[in-house]
Each structure stands twice: as C-alpha cells, then as structure tokens.
Scaffold this active site. Structure first.
Site, PDB file in Angstrom:
ATOM      1  CG  HIS A 175      -1.799  -0.675   0.857  1.00 13.97           C
ATOM      2  ND1 HIS A 175      -3.471  -0.730   1.628  1.00 13.97           N
ATOM      3  CD2 HIS A 175      -3.069  -0.658   0.432  1.00 13.97           C
ATOM      4  CE1 HIS A 175      -4.413  -0.780   1.862  1.00 13.97           C
ATOM      5  NE2 HIS A 175      -3.626  -0.526   0.054  1.00 13.97           N
ATOM      6  CD  GLU A 176      -1.643   4.837  -0.065  1.00 15.36           C
ATOM      7  OE1 GLU A 176      -0.887   6.045  -1.171  1.00 15.36           O
ATOM      8  OE2 GLU A 176      -3.021   4.797  -0.393  1.00 15.36           O
ATOM      9  N   GLY A 177       2.912   2.425  -2.183  1.00 13.23           N
ATOM     10  CA  GLY A 177       4.403   2.191  -1.879  1.00 13.23           C
ATOM     11  C   GLY A 177       4.837   2.159  -1.759  1.00 13.23           C
TER      12      GLY A 177
END
Length: 602
Positions: free
Chosen positions: A448-450
């Site tokens: 998630h998110e990188g």
C-alpha cells in the site's frame, strides 16, 4: 475486561506522559480542548470500535464485496458501522472549525483512528481515505470546491478515494495515460482507467468523491504534466443535492489475500456507460493549477503512508494482545526440570520461547505505536507553532520519518502477526481464531502507498541527501539529545544510550559512503537494507524516549506496566538493534550483487 484492540494504558502513557498532549491545548489552535475532551474522544473511539466495527470483522472477511456487472454489493454491517461513526462526530474531530470540525490535535485523532484500524481494517479504510481526501481539498481546493465536497465527506454522507495507479503503469506515475480534456465550461472530461482503487465503488453513502490524477493534452511529459481532478460518482446540483450519474463505473473488483472488507476496484472513466449533460467523458473539476497534481496528491499520499504504518501497527497490536491472552489461558506442557506427568500442565506463557515471542511482539508493536504517535505530534507542531524555526524543524523531521513510519511497521508488525499465529500453534492457522486473518490483512500494508523499495529510494535517494543532508542530520541530532538525557540517568538507560549513539553515527556515515562514488545506481542498489536498518535505529530511539519518560516510575499495586516497558526495551536493544550492524556494513561496501546479476540468471 482489558481490550484486545489496543492498550488504553499504553496510549495514555505515550500521549500524556511522553508526548504531553495537554501542552497542545495551551496553543491557540487547540485552545478549545482539555484533558477531558481528549480523553472523551479516546474513550468514545474505543467503545464504537469495539461495539460496531470489531463484531463484523470476520464477516467482512468471509463475505467480501462482489460486483454483479452493474452494482457493487457490501455486507450491510459496514453501512451501519459507518453511520454510527458519522453520528458520533469522530470524523469531524480533527477537522478545522471553518468546516464545522472540532479542531482536535492530530495526536489524538490518530490514536482514535488506531482503535478502528485494530477493530476492522476493512471498514476503517473508508473513513481514513475520506478524511485524507477532505484534508487535501482543504489545502488545495478552491473555496467553492471546499464548500461543495468537504462538508458532505466529514458528515459521512460522501466517501472519498485517491485514484493514481493504472493497469499499465503501477507505481510509475510518469506513465499514466488517463487524459483530461478541457470542456470549455470550466470542467474537464476524463477518459482512462484506474486500478487498485480502495473504496472505488459501493452504495454505502450517497456519493463517492474521486481524486484523480490525469494529464491535460499538450502538457509537459512525465510527472510534470500530471494534474489533479475531482471526479464524483454523481454530479452535485447547485443546492448540494446529488444529481446525475457521472461516467465513472467499475469494470471489476480485485479479490485480495486479505484486507477483503474494503472494495478494491478497477474503474473506467469516460467509457460511455453514462453521458452526463449529454456528452461523453467523466466530468472532472481541476484542483488548483494545471500540472501540479502530483505535488498536490502527495499531501494525501504522505498522510496515507503514515496511515498505512498506523494500520500495520494496529493490526499487529491487536494480534499481540490476543496471543498474550491465549498464552495466559492455554494449558500445555510442564516447566523444564518439572516433567512429572502427575503435575498439572502450565499456561504456555510459562515456557521461555513463548515469552520470547511475546516480548518480540511487544517490542515491535509498542515501538511502532510510539513512532506513529510521534509523527502525529510533529503534524501538530507543524500546524500549531508560531515559531518558524520550529515549524521547519517539524517539517524536516516528518519528511525523513515518513518512509520509515510507513515501512517499518508494515514489515515488523506483520512479523508480530506471524509470531501471534505461532503462539496459537495449529489453532492459529485456522479461521476459528482472529490471528490468521490479521496476518492476511497486514500483508497488504507492505505494498500500500508505495512498496518498501519505493520508500527506500525515497529515504536514501532523496530525504537523506536533500539540502546537504539536512533532514538526516536533524534526525541524528534530535535522537542524540535523547541519548544525552539517557546517559545522565545511568544504569540501563545509559547502556542503551551508548548503543543507540553508535548506531546513529553509523546511520549518517553509511549514507555518505553510499553516495561517495556519485553513481545513483550503486548508491541505491542497497537502499532497502538501509531503510530497514534506519527503521530499527529510529524505533530504538522511540524505546529510549519511553525509558527516559518512565525513569523512576514504579508500578502501582497489581500493575506491571513499567516493568513490561523496561523488558521490551531491553529486548529491542539486545536482540533487535544488533541486526543493523551487518546491514549498514553491506550498504557501506556499495555491494553490487543485486545490481550486476543478469536478468536471465534469475
């Protein structure tokens, strides 16, 4: 009965004894609050999370959202929980007074959010995404956009998403192809596809507000040509009522290993299923200026990254508490040296290796909670201080800690969940017990998110070297001040201070050595081991801060809180911090193994 979501005692130690939340209430921004209102929010969050979010966590997992080709179906318990959440006003707690919020410190709202993440990661995702969406619009939207979209989101009538990735681009946002064509009437028409959109479609609320990255034809290439648009599921009429359906529709849902309770969709924009205003394309409203979309979206992404770390911590924390409760109740075996079969069996917590696993979990999850709350305190510092030097200091520290706060809990609180399964034995690998789901849910947070790799590039490739290494230098200096306070106390605190001091010096030296050759490919070949090592150093600092705060404190009758803190700190410094030595050595050597291996040799 003690909660198995989070430890209220630990939260209050960190929030009040260490981070001094009450001092924030003496600042103008938070002057309407007191210890009473802060405690009230925490107690309300724990109660609502326990009563309305936790009960359907397993149901949500077993009955994931489904798409029938027209509509996305979510179990009714989710809608009911979100309605209760909205009724409590918790969504308004951290919002500014200008939009009807309570303007409560981020430190407190982060702790409140952790209760919901521990109770039900799938359902809480809708609330956290919506809050991030609203904050972005408050920062970058026009007054009209704020009036139109923010109040319905924080009142619970609308939810929000962030739409970045595309099937062919993944995390490489320079390669997105969604286009936004100027409609000539102050709006744009969007055409394209977005993948992995959490909360992307449902009927839980009246409307969904998508924040979409797209390129305006003729703009600069790559990330410099990205703009940000508000694209609602339904258009909104002048009086604020929900109107015509916009041309954004789900093409399908992604079926995940865990985190199943949150809708995760592939969305099509402008495919012609709907023609708002009689014209093709999804109606979008430009946020700010053209070609500034990525910088604007980072306002939401950076908050989301810390939020992902908070979620990883929360799921690890509840897994720890559940395995602790199990270990105290489960009878099995007898102590070493006491093998008489006539003697009664003992709780498995009496076995050394079980205590090792519990202590490891405790050191990970309580260290991660301290890190997440420390970052939240920096957000409050940034928002409320009137001293520009203090504001810059908070901003630089938050910059350098963000990749760590996202990745370290995602890695090590997942390990805590793994240990929770191990403590349960074969039972832990069955669906009867919660810890099996917690592991599956938490596995997504490393993506998630990188990913870890993206956060590592951010840390060693940017944060450690920007402005002459100002961020990393400030981190070392700030943690170094803790070292000096601990040394002055003597005893174990001084012992751990020396260990942390050596690691801090190594952290700065190794970054310089990695970049000494000036070749980014070589410098960043081992960025991930560097991130992992820095994460351990930062969490060791968090533990030393807690020890300094707890110095001289004695447990009350029947309590072992401070004893447990000291034991977990000892474990982290003696068992975990030594991991960083070989990792720093590897980075300093500029080892080329992963750089030079031919692709066809793998």
């Amino acid at each position: 009965m003690a909660s198995t979501l989070l430890s209220a005692r630990d939260l209050r130690f960190l929030i009040y004894e260490w981070l001094d939340a009450e001092a924030l209430t003496r600042r103008p921004l938070y002057a309407d609050h007191s210890r009473e209102t802060l405690d009230g929010a925490l107690e309300l969050a724990e109660r609502v999370a326990t009563d309305h979010f936790a009960p359907h966590n397993k149901t949500n997992d077993a009955n994931e959202p489904r798409f029938d080709g027209e509509r996305v179906h979510v179990i009714p318990e989710v809608k009911k929980a979100l309605e209760v959440y909205a009724e409590t006003g918790l969504a308004l707690a951290g919002m500014p007074e200008s939009v009807g919020g309570a303007q409560m410190p981020h430190l407190i709202t982060s702790a409140c959010g952790a209760y919901f993440q521990a109770a039900n990661l799938g359902t809480s995702a809708y609330t956290s995404l919506t809050a991030g969406n609203a904050r972005l619009l408050l920062a970058h939207g026009s007054p009209e956009q704020v009036r139109t979209w923010v109040p319905p989101m924080i009142e619970g009538r609308f939810t929000g998403t962030m739409c970045l990735s595309e099937p062919q681009a993944g995390s490489s946002l320079a390669d997105i192809t969604t286009r936004a064509e100027d409609a000539g009437d102050g709006t744009y028409r969007l055409f394209g596809n977005k993948m992995w959109i959490s909360g992307g479609d449902h009927e839980l609320t009246e409307n969904i507000v998508h924040l979409v990255l797209a390129k305006i034809p003729g703009g600069p290439p790559g990330v410099k040509g990205i703009s940000l648009f508000i694209v609602p599921k339904y258009l909104v009429d002048a009086d604020g009522s929900v109107g015509e359906r916009n041309d954004v529709v789900p093409a399908g849902l992604n079926h995940k290993m865990g985190y199943r309770g949150t809708v995760n969709a592939l969305l099509n924009f402008g495919e012609g299923r709907h023609t708002p205003g009689g014209s093709p394309g999804a109606v979008g409203y430009l946020v700010g200026e053209p070609h500034q979309g990525l910088a604007q979206m980072f306002h939401m992404m950076d908050g989301a990254r810390i939020g992902v770390g908070a979620g990883a911590m929360a799921v690890g924390y509840t897994g720890y508490l559940k395995s602790l409760a199990y270990a105290r109740e489960r009878l099995q075996g007898r102590p070493l040296g006491g093998k008489d079969p006539e003697r009664p069996q003992v709780p498995i917590i009496e076995h050394t290796d079980v205590r090792r696993m519990l202590l490891a979990q405790k050191s990970y999850v309580e260290g991660a909670l301290a890190l997440v709350l420390y970052c939240a305190r920096l957000v409050d510092e940034l928002a409320s201080t009137e001293d520009e030097r203090e504001r810059r200091r908070a901003r630089l520290l938050l910059d350098v800690l963000t990749p760590v706060a996202k990745s370290w809990p995602s890695q090590w609180c997942l390990e805590a969940n793994s240990l929770a399964i191990q403590i349960h034995g074969g039972y832990g690998y069955t669906r009867e017990y919660d810890v099996e789901q917690h592991y599956r849910d938490n596995r997504l947070n490393a993506i998630h998110e990188g990913t870890h790799g993206i956060q590592a590039l951010d840390l060693l490739g940017r944060k450690a070297v920007q402005e002459g290494g100002a961020r990393l230098t400030l981190l070392v200096e700030t943690a170094g001040a803790t070292v000096e306070r601990a040394r002055a106390l003597g005893g174990a605190e001084a012992e751990y201070a020396d260990l942390l001091d050596a690691s801090l010096r190594r952290m700065g030296e190794v970054a310089a050595l990695a970049w000494a050759g000036g070749d980014p490919a070589v410098a960043l070949a081992n960025a991930t081991p560097y991130l992992e090592a820095v994460g351990h150093v930062v969490v060791a600092w968090m533990w030393l801060e807690q020890l300094v705060t707890a110095h001289g404190e004695e447990d009350a009758d029947g309590e072992t809180f401070y004893t447990g803190k000291r034991a977990a700190a000892a474990y982290f410094f003696r068992h975990e911090l030594p991991r960083t030595g070989p990792q720093f050595d590897l980075v300093a050597s500029c080892d080329r193994t992963v750089l030079d291996v031919p692709a066809d040799a793998l």
